[in-house]
Design a protein around this motif. Structure first.
Motif, short mmCIF file in Angstrom:
data_model
loop_
_atom_site.label_atom_id
_atom_site.label_comp_id
_atom_site.label_asym_id
_atom_site.label_seq_id
_atom_site.Cartn_x
_atom_site.Cartn_y
_atom_site.Cartn_z
N ALA A 276 -49.93 -3.92 63.26
CA ALA A 276 -50.06 -4.05 61.80
C ALA A 276 -51.51 -4.15 61.36
N LEU A 321 -56.00 -2.21 59.55
CA LEU A 321 -55.20 -1.04 59.91
C LEU A 321 -55.90 0.23 59.43
N LEU A 323 -55.34 4.08 58.75
CA LEU A 323 -54.36 5.16 58.60
C LEU A 323 -54.95 6.53 58.87
N LEU A 340 -43.77 -0.97 63.96
CA LEU A 340 -44.90 -1.74 63.45
C LEU A 340 -44.83 -3.13 64.05
N VAL A 354 -56.29 -1.68 54.03
CA VAL A 354 -55.85 -0.56 54.86
C VAL A 354 -56.81 0.60 54.63
N THR A 356 -57.74 4.31 54.22
CA THR A 356 -56.97 5.50 53.83
C THR A 356 -57.76 6.80 53.94
N TYR A 417 -46.15 -3.28 51.89
CA TYR A 417 -47.12 -2.90 52.92
C TYR A 417 -46.50 -1.88 53.88
N ILE A 421 -47.29 2.36 54.32
CA ILE A 421 -47.66 2.97 55.61
C ILE A 421 -46.78 4.18 55.90
N GLU A 422 -45.48 4.03 55.75
CA GLU A 422 -44.59 5.14 56.10
C GLU A 422 -44.69 6.29 55.09
N LEU A 425 -48.00 8.18 55.95
CA LEU A 425 -47.93 8.93 57.21
C LEU A 425 -46.78 9.94 57.23
#
Length: 445
Positions: A276, A321, A323, A340, A354, A356, A417, A421-422, A425
């Motif tokens: 994470a 994190l 990405l 995760l 995060v 990006t 959160y 992420i999903e 991605l």
């Protein structure tokens, strides 16, 4: 056709692959390692068989983590490099903890061997590099793979022709003396030592290609789980070269390391394990690293996350994190879903960042740059998105998400959160680690 399921590290390793492998092994007959050596470490916490109210911690380095499940067979494939003294030491330690490996652990006869002189050379090579040290584990993995690539390596099957083994071994060691000088090493004593080790190893040796394909074509077919070692960003081709390991740690390494055709993998699941936040061990670039202890977050991640290497004990570098890294990882490995892990380590943070995008020389990069010189100031600027933590959504009676048993139990900010992420991605988060124990894993679906 029976499918093969795969678990791979998606960052720089230490994501917690062993825990998911342990869980999935209950539905598989064979758990196979395809690459790496005893430089990879997996720590797994499970209830004790003799006392279910107590937990027991197993440390795996070379052996497949699926061995914790008593009905699962472990296989060390051809793409793995094996230090036999460590192999037996690990097996003996696990059996001392009550884990019986009898009749359910096998080694490919094509796997290359790691010797003590490889470990000595590993240290000498690091000294040569000086300030640009890779930060290896000094386990001899790199020198063993170098010998494999230069066609001077020794494989498991060589052990069973004593004269051929002794002759090849002497020539390889002499070559290392010429390259590095006459370091202290008793060649003849090592040859005798490996005679005894070969005898002990013999019951474990198989032709792994035949073994796996018989398993796949049996009736009913055996269910195979592949356990990756290290992670994509340590891949010899697609990681942060040269700060990488010496094997193919991505999906390609599964095919080459086990002799499994791609169609079996394509019909199964490939699960990417993602921490994470981000950690790495050793040297090399780390764009989101919290080097200035920003608000104490870097130290918080280290201490609360127990970020110390299973194999080396070294403190791991920690950061937000990333990405950009994960997008690169997803493109190469084509994960069907993500696990995760260690989400609970973020419980007490007010804000979570995060990465990006990377801005390289004023322009947003399309992917993860190959040139490491672009991953440091003044060339690189990291673009972040900031999220509110879920600290305020926890209570004194429920101070951690480790008590959550379903996705709906998680705080709303934790869900935001995960869902960001999903969505970013384009890969679903199927598994969510909320604590170290086997039971502290939430599955969506």
């Amino acid at each position: 056709m029976m499918s093969v399921n795969v678990v791979l590290g998606a960052q720089w390793g230490d994501e917690g692959k062993g825990k998911l492998v342990d869980i999935l092994a209950a539905q598989h007959d064979i758990c196979a390692r395809c690459a790496g050596g005893n430089n990879a470490g997996h720590t797994i916490v499970v209830p004790s068989l003799s006392s279910p109210t107590k937990n027991i911690t197993y440390a795996f380095h070379l052996l497949p983590s699926g061995l914790i499940n008593p009905k699962c067979t472990g296989l060390i494939g051809s793409g793995v490099v094996i230090h036999l003294p460590s192999f037996f030491a690990e097996m003996d330690a696990l059996e001392a903890q009550g884990l019986d490996c009898t009749g359910r652990l096998f080694v490919s006869d094509r796997a290359h061997l790691v010797f003590d002189f490889h470990q000595i050379v590993d240290g000498l090579k690091e000294v040569e590099l000086g300030g640009t040290s890779i930060g290896t584990t000094k386990k001899g993995i790199g020198p063993a793979y170098s010998g494999k690539a230069s066609r001077s390596g020794l494989r498991v099957h060589h052990l069973y022709d004593e004269d051929e083994f002794a002759d090849k071994f002497r020539r390889v060691v002499e070559g290392r003396f010429k390259r590095y000088g006459s370091f202290e090493y008793d060649t003849e004593a090592e040859i005798q030592r490996y005679k005894a080790l070969a005898s002990r190893l013999k019951p474990y040796v198989v032709d792994s290609v035949v073994y796996l394909h018989k398993a796949l074509s049996s009736s009913p077919p055996k269910r195979i789980l592949v356990e990756g070692a290290n992670a994509l960003m340590l891949d010899i081709d697609y990681g942060t070269y040269p700060f990488v390991t010496s094997s193919s740690t991505g999906i390609g390494g599964v095919c080459t390391g086990l002799g499994i055709p791609p169609r079996y993998i394509a019909s199964g699941k490939t699960i990417g394990v993602v921490k994470a936040y981000t950690t790495r061990v050793g040297g090399g670039p780390f764009p989101t690293e919290l080097v200035d202890d920003e608000g104490g977050v870097g130290r918080h991640l280290q201490e609360v996350g127990h970020e110390y290497g299973t194999t080396t004990g070294r403190r791991r570098r920690c950061g937000w994190l990333d990405l950009v890294v994960l997008k690169h990882s997803c493109l190469i490995n084509d994960y069907t879903s993500l696990n995760l892990t260690k989400l609970d380590v973020l419980d007490q943070l007010d804000e979570i960042k995060v990465a990006t995008a990377y801005i390289v020389d004023g322009k947003e990069a399309d992917g993860f740059p190959a040139s490491l010189s672009l991953l440091n100031p003044p060339h690189l600027e990291v673009k972040y998105q900031t999220f509110n933590g879920w600290k305020s959504q926890l209570s004194s009676s429920n101070p951690s998400i480790s008590t959550c048993t379903s996705y709906n139990d998680l705080p709303e900010n934790a869900k935001k959160y995960i869902e960001f992420i999903e969505t970013f991605l384009g890969v679903p988060v199927e598994w969510i680690g909320v604590g170290p124990g086997r039971g502290e894993m939430v599955r969506r679906g």
